[in-house]
Design a protein around this motif. Structure first.
Motif, PDB file in Angstrom:
ATOM      1  N   ASP A 193      -4.642  12.193   6.344  1.00 11.40           N
ATOM      2  CA  ASP A 193      -3.970  13.407   5.837  1.00 11.40           C
ATOM      3  C   ASP A 193      -4.268  13.316   4.481  1.00 11.40           C
ATOM      4  OD1 ASP A 193      -3.059  14.589   8.079  1.00 11.40           O
ATOM      5  OD2 ASP A 193      -0.763  13.470   8.028  1.00 11.40           O
ATOM      6  N   CYS A 194      -4.956  12.219   2.889  1.00 10.00           N
ATOM      7  CA  CYS A 194      -4.626  12.278   1.359  1.00 10.00           C
ATOM      8  C   CYS A 194      -4.932  10.583   1.816  1.00 10.00           C
ATOM      9  CB  CYS A 194      -3.183  12.852   0.704  1.00 10.00           C
ATOM     10  SG  CYS A 194      -3.409  12.447  -0.943  1.00 10.00           S
ATOM     11  N   ASP A 195      -6.657  11.187   1.237  1.00 10.50           N
ATOM     12  CA  ASP A 195      -7.629   9.690   0.929  1.00 10.50           C
ATOM     13  C   ASP A 195      -6.349   9.468  -0.428  1.00 10.50           C
ATOM     14  OD1 ASP A 195      -8.611  11.107  -0.853  1.00 10.50           O
ATOM     15  OD2 ASP A 195     -10.667  10.512  -0.882  1.00 10.50           O
ATOM     16  N   LYS A 196      -6.459   9.871  -1.045  1.00  8.40           N
ATOM     17  CA  LYS A 196      -5.306   9.038  -2.547  1.00  8.40           C
ATOM     18  C   LYS A 196      -4.911   7.905  -2.278  1.00  8.40           C
ATOM     19  CE  LYS A 196      -6.568  12.902  -4.981  1.00  8.40           C
ATOM     20  NZ  LYS A 196      -5.423  13.586  -6.689  1.00  8.40           N
ATOM     21  N   ALA A 197      -4.820   6.697  -2.927  1.00 15.00           N
ATOM     22  CA  ALA A 197      -3.463   5.575  -2.443  1.00 15.00           C
ATOM     23  C   ALA A 197      -2.956   4.633  -4.315  1.00 15.00           C
ATOM     24  CB  ALA A 197      -4.267   4.991  -1.844  1.00 15.00           C
ATOM     25  N   SER A 198      -2.055   3.940  -4.011  1.00 16.48           N
ATOM     26  CA  SER A 198      -2.181   2.678  -4.554  1.00 16.48           C
ATOM     27  C   SER A 198      -1.201   1.647  -4.207  1.00 16.48           C
ATOM     28  CB  SER A 198      -1.378   3.483  -5.650  1.00 16.48           C
ATOM     29  OG  SER A 198      -0.489   1.879  -6.096  1.00 16.48           O
ATOM     30  N   PHE A 199      -2.011   0.146  -4.610  1.00 14.35           N
ATOM     31  CA  PHE A 199      -1.747  -0.451  -3.833  1.00 14.35           C
ATOM     32  C   PHE A 199      -0.945  -1.373  -5.297  1.00 14.35           C
ATOM     33  CE2 PHE A 199      -3.374  -4.897  -2.292  1.00 14.35           C
ATOM     34  CZ  PHE A 199      -2.853  -5.163  -1.141  1.00 14.35           C
ATOM     35  N   CYS A 200       0.108  -2.265  -4.567  1.00 18.99           N
ATOM     36  CA  CYS A 200       0.526  -3.538  -5.902  1.00 18.99           C
ATOM     37  C   CYS A 200       0.579  -4.218  -5.106  1.00 18.99           C
ATOM     38  CB  CYS A 200       2.332  -2.569  -6.316  1.00 18.99           C
ATOM     39  SG  CYS A 200       2.576  -4.046  -6.862  1.00 18.99           S
ATOM     40  N   VAL A 201       0.274  -5.836  -6.180  1.00 19.55           N
ATOM     41  CA  VAL A 201      -0.125  -7.489  -5.545  1.00 19.55           C
ATOM     42  C   VAL A 201       1.249  -7.692  -6.792  1.00 19.55           C
ATOM     43  CG1 VAL A 201      -0.639  -8.920  -5.640  1.00 19.55           C
ATOM     44  CG2 VAL A 201      -2.103  -7.136  -4.744  1.00 19.55           C
ATOM     45  N   ILE A 202       1.994  -8.535  -6.927  1.00 19.06           N
ATOM     46  CA  ILE A 202       2.895  -9.062  -7.119  1.00 19.06           C
ATOM     47  C   ILE A 202       3.261 -11.053  -7.031  1.00 19.06           C
ATOM     48  CG2 ILE A 202       5.567  -9.673  -7.895  1.00 19.06           C
ATOM     49  CD1 ILE A 202       6.122  -7.623  -6.634  1.00 19.06           C
ATOM     50  N   ILE A 249      -8.348   5.708  -0.213  1.00 20.15           N
ATOM     51  CA  ILE A 249      -8.970   4.864   0.960  1.00 20.15           C
ATOM     52  C   ILE A 249      -9.244   5.483   2.125  1.00 20.15           C
ATOM     53  CG2 ILE A 249      -5.978   5.400   1.353  1.00 20.15           C
ATOM     54  CD1 ILE A 249      -5.801   2.099   2.209  1.00 20.15           C
ATOM     55  N   GLN A 250     -10.127   4.928   2.701  1.00 19.23           N
ATOM     56  CA  GLN A 250     -11.088   5.797   3.848  1.00 19.23           C
ATOM     57  C   GLN A 250     -10.950   4.651   5.499  1.00 19.23           C
ATOM     58  OE1 GLN A 250     -14.449   7.369   3.819  1.00 19.23           O
ATOM     59  NE2 GLN A 250     -14.919   5.358   1.402  1.00 19.23           N
ATOM     60  N   ILE A 251     -10.966   5.093   5.911  1.00 14.35           N
ATOM     61  CA  ILE A 251     -11.382   4.469   7.505  1.00 14.35           C
ATOM     62  C   ILE A 251     -12.473   4.227   7.929  1.00 14.35           C
ATOM     63  CG2 ILE A 251     -11.181   4.922  10.449  1.00 14.35           C
ATOM     64  CD1 ILE A 251      -8.715   6.587   9.951  1.00 14.35           C
ATOM     65  N   VAL A 252     -13.164   2.945   7.616  1.00 17.77           N
ATOM     66  CA  VAL A 252     -14.313   2.331   7.886  1.00 17.77           C
ATOM     67  C   VAL A 252     -14.927   3.138   9.596  1.00 17.77           C
ATOM     68  CG1 VAL A 252     -16.314   1.065   7.508  1.00 17.77           C
ATOM     69  CG2 VAL A 252     -14.277   0.626   5.905  1.00 17.77           C
ATOM     70  N   ASP A 253     -15.908   3.462   8.759  1.00 16.17           N
ATOM     71  CA  ASP A 253     -16.482   4.497  10.439  1.00 16.17           C
ATOM     72  C   ASP A 253     -18.065   3.506  10.411  1.00 16.17           C
ATOM     73  OD1 ASP A 253     -15.362   6.346  10.547  1.00 16.17           O
ATOM     74  OD2 ASP A 253     -16.650   7.827   9.583  1.00 16.17           O
ATOM     75  N   GLY A 289       6.461  14.831   2.895  1.00 13.79           N
ATOM     76  CA  GLY A 289       5.309  14.594   1.221  1.00 13.79           C
ATOM     77  C   GLY A 289       6.677  13.502   0.776  1.00 13.79           C
ATOM     78  N   TYR A 290       7.271  12.909   1.081  1.00 13.92           N
ATOM     79  CA  TYR A 290       7.358  11.189   1.225  1.00 13.92           C
ATOM     80  C   TYR A 290       6.940  10.511   0.957  1.00 13.92           C
ATOM     81  CZ  TYR A 290      12.404  13.202   2.056  1.00 13.92           C
ATOM     82  OH  TYR A 290      13.739  14.185   2.068  1.00 13.92           O
ATOM     83  N   PRO A 291       6.854   8.945   0.100  1.00 11.28           N
ATOM     84  CA  PRO A 291       6.093   8.630  -0.380  1.00 11.28           C
ATOM     85  C   PRO A 291       6.068   7.131   0.979  1.00 11.28           C
ATOM     86  CG  PRO A 291       7.128   8.472  -2.309  1.00 11.28           C
ATOM     87  CD  PRO A 291       8.052   9.192  -0.995  1.00 11.28           C
ATOM     88  N   TYR A 292       4.708   6.719   1.291  1.00  9.51           N
ATOM     89  CA  TYR A 292       4.848   5.150   2.038  1.00  9.51           C
ATOM     90  C   TYR A 292       4.310   4.250   1.649  1.00  9.51           C
ATOM     91  CZ  TYR A 292       4.600   3.186   6.688  1.00  9.51           C
ATOM     92  OH  TYR A 292       4.260   2.433   7.887  1.00  9.51           O
ATOM     93  N   ALA A 293       5.265   3.566   1.772  1.00  9.92           N
ATOM     94  CA  ALA A 293       4.234   2.368   0.766  1.00  9.92           C
ATOM     95  C   ALA A 293       5.282   0.761   2.301  1.00  9.92           C
ATOM     96  CB  ALA A 293       5.117   1.837   0.089  1.00  9.92           C
ATOM     97  N   LEU A 311       0.597  -1.134  -0.047  1.00 10.72           N
ATOM     98  CA  LEU A 311      -0.154  -0.163   0.123  1.00 10.72           C
ATOM     99  C   LEU A 311       0.677   1.427  -0.052  1.00 10.72           C
ATOM    100  CD1 LEU A 311      -3.186   1.670   0.093  1.00 10.72           C
ATOM    101  CD2 LEU A 311      -2.185   0.704   2.641  1.00 10.72           C
ATOM    102  N   ALA A 312       0.872   2.413  -1.007  1.00 13.84           N
ATOM    103  CA  ALA A 312       1.541   3.407  -1.088  1.00 13.84           C
ATOM    104  C   ALA A 312       0.712   4.549  -1.284  1.00 13.84           C
ATOM    105  CB  ALA A 312       1.739   3.338  -2.323  1.00 13.84           C
ATOM    106  N   LEU A 313       1.118   4.887  -0.278  1.00 11.89           N
ATOM    107  CA  LEU A 313      -0.171   7.218   0.535  1.00 11.89           C
ATOM    108  C   LEU A 313       1.417   8.054   0.771  1.00 11.89           C
ATOM    109  CD1 LEU A 313      -1.161   4.965   3.810  1.00 11.89           C
ATOM    110  CD2 LEU A 313      -2.247   5.029   1.382  1.00 11.89           C
ATOM    111  N   LEU A 314       0.810   9.085   1.094  1.00 13.97           N
ATOM    112  CA  LEU A 314       1.323  10.030   1.061  1.00 13.97           C
ATOM    113  C   LEU A 314       2.047  10.322   1.976  1.00 13.97           C
ATOM    114  CD1 LEU A 314       2.639  12.623  -0.015  1.00 13.97           C
ATOM    115  CD2 LEU A 314       0.778  13.475  -0.694  1.00 13.97           C
ATOM    116  N   GLY A 315       3.639  10.574   2.463  1.00 12.73           N
ATOM    117  CA  GLY A 315       3.786  10.113   3.993  1.00 12.73           C
ATOM    118  C   GLY A 315       4.371  11.134   4.522  1.00 12.73           C
ATOM    119  N   ASP A 316       4.997  10.908   5.603  1.00 13.84           N
ATOM    120  CA  ASP A 316       5.210  12.336   6.823  1.00 13.84           C
ATOM    121  C   ASP A 316       6.470  13.099   5.577  1.00 13.84           C
ATOM    122  OD1 ASP A 316       3.478  11.832   8.445  1.00 13.84           O
ATOM    123  OD2 ASP A 316       5.819  10.557   9.772  1.00 13.84           O
TER     124      ASP A 316
END
Length: 168
Positions: A69-78, A101-105, A37-41, A30-35
């Motif tokens: 902070d940002c709901d846009k994400a990428s997900f990679c499966v190999i 991506i979001q937290i389910v309420d 501005g660095y990508p966080y995977a 799962l790849a997100l926009l982290g602290d």
């Protein structure tokens, strides 16, 4: 939103092949926009149901902060990564997904997703799953990833092999 078309379109997997990979694999990145501005995977287990991914998570941490902070994400499966040293390549097969991506309420959706995850990783143990849910539900989040774009790709060698088999 417009997403890039795959440059190596001959290697593109069909939607059926992509869905098969996503249904069979058990983890991805799962790849997100982290602290700062660095990508966080982060590698993570998942369940894929009705075109949606579900993940479970602790209630706090880098991943959760990034999602808030940002709901846009990428997900990679190999699905395959067969290294062929003499050819200086690997015969790979993978799927990359873009979405939100979001937290389910909703408690109903949290329960449904948790049951799907539990059945996926420990099938046939309803009693064990119930005990684990009683213990864990109060200190975990359920995350839902809604797909906006999906594509799969395989090594050209695998594409050629399929054509050779189909053309025989």
């Amino acid at each position: 939103m417009e997403f890039r078309k795959m440059r190596c379109f001959r290697q593109q997997l069909s939607m059926r092949e992509c869905n098969s990979i996503l249904s069979c694999a058990t983890s991805g990145t799962l790849a997100l926009l982290g602290d700062n501005g660095y990508p966080y995977a982060v590698p993570i287990g998942y369940v894929y149901s009705d075109g949606t991914f579900y993940f479970h998570s602790a209630k706090s941490g880098h991943k959760v902060d990034a999602i808030r902070d940002c709901d846009k994400a990428s997900f990679c499966v190999i699905a395959a990564d067969d290294v062929h040293p003499a050819e200086f390549t690997s015969y790979f097969r993978s799927v990359i997904v873009f979405g939100r991506i979001q937290i389910v309420d909703s408690e109903d959706e949290r329960l449904r997703a948790t049951v799907l995850l539990g059945e996926r990783y420990n099938p046939g143990d309803a009693e064990g799953l119930q005990k684990e849910m009683e213990k864990a539900m109060s200190h975990m989040l359920v995350l839902r990833f809604d797909i906006e774009h999906l594509s799969g790709k395989e090594a050209i060698e695998l594409t050629r092999d399929k054509k050779a088999v189909c053309g025989s």
